[in-house]
Enzyme design. Structure first.
Site, short mmCIF file in Angstrom:
data_model
loop_
_atom_site.label_atom_id
_atom_site.label_comp_id
_atom_site.label_asym_id
_atom_site.label_seq_id
_atom_site.Cartn_x
_atom_site.Cartn_y
_atom_site.Cartn_z
CG LEU A 89 -36.06 -96.29 -42.94
CD1 LEU A 89 -35.50 -95.24 -43.59
CD2 LEU A 89 -35.46 -97.63 -43.57
CE1 TYR A 90 -43.22 -96.10 -38.54
CE2 TYR A 90 -42.51 -96.45 -36.51
CZ TYR A 90 -43.39 -96.22 -37.27
OH TYR A 90 -44.66 -96.09 -36.88
N GLY A 91 -38.35 -94.10 -37.73
CA GLY A 91 -38.82 -92.71 -36.81
C GLY A 91 -38.55 -91.53 -37.87
CB THR A 98 -40.65 -91.82 -42.45
OG1 THR A 98 -41.24 -92.96 -41.67
CG2 THR A 98 -39.33 -92.53 -43.42
#
Length: 244
Positions: free
Chosen positions: A151-153, A155
């Protein structure tokens, strides 16, 4: 006349260090974040050191918040923002199956939507003046797959592509758009990672986590005239993690 720089997420960590460095180099720095107490403390420190700074509270949860921040920054900057640093971000880690829709939307709103609409609000004015610099803060996990970081990566991978697209769109009018990709960095936000941060950093040639100041120096370089021929670049500030 001094340049005006807007730095999101600058009440702590990398954003704060960036604000402090740019202020020492003569820029009028607009500090932004969710916590007014921390924001005013950053401004007070910059002013005490002889710099120019103001604080604007913004949660950047949607396009309206981003546009409102841009409007306030333009007012404080006398009608111009010369440097935009998109540093605000959240970095939840965990299994894909545990992600809720609200959590997904929150991460994308701050990490992707807010930078997008800040650039939409500020880059055209830079283009009209024929000069400006935008620096996006990404992450090393935008470049490779890592369990629990999808999820973070993702974005930040979106922000890498936007960096290159905006460089192509606004570069011909004199607006430079680049990014800095930090690796493991010791900040207030990563303190909870404990030894895991050191273990992650040990894989790189530097063998240690970076400091907020070290990453901020890379951002300050790209924001400055010293990087006048740099467009669409992603500068790793990751202790050499990109090399292994």
């Amino acid at each position: 006349m001094s340049k005006t720089a807007l730095i999101t997420g600058s009440t702590s960590g990398i954003g704060r260090a960036t604000a402090e460095i740019l202020a020492t180099r003569g820029m009028h720095v607009i500090v932004s974040g969710r916590d007014a107490t921390r924001g005013e403390a950053v401004v007070a420190g910059i002013r005490a050191a002889g710099g120019q700074s103001d604080f604007v509270r913004a949660d950047l949860r949607d396009a309206a918040s981003a546009t409102g921040l841009a409007t306030d920054a333009l007012r404080l900057g006398g009608g111009a923002v010369d440097v935009l640093v998109n540093s605000a971000g959240i970095f939840p880690f965990g299994p894909t199956a545990d992600t809720t829709e609200d959590g997904f939307d929150t991460v994308y709103a701050l990490n992707v939507k807010a930078p997008y609409f800040l650039v939409a609000a500020l880059a055209p004015g830079m283009a009209e003046r024929g000069a400006g610099s935008i620096v996006n803060v990404t992450t090393m996990v935008a470049e490779f797959g890592a369990a629990g970081m999808g999820l973070y990566g993702s974005t930040k991978a979106a922000l890498v592509l936007l960096t290159k697209s905006w460089a192509a769109e606004f570069g011909p009018a004199g607006v430079r758009v680049n990014a800095v990709s930090p690796g493991p960095t010791r900040t207030e936000g990563t303190a909870a990672m404990g030894e895991a941060l050191d273990q992650l950093a040990a894989a790189g040639p530097a063998g240690r986590p970076g400091t907020a100041h070290e990453v901020a120096e890379a951002i300050a370089f790209l924001a400055s005239d010293a990087a006048s021929f740099v467009h669409g670049a992603v500068l790793p500030a990751d202790g050499g993690r990109i090399a292994v």
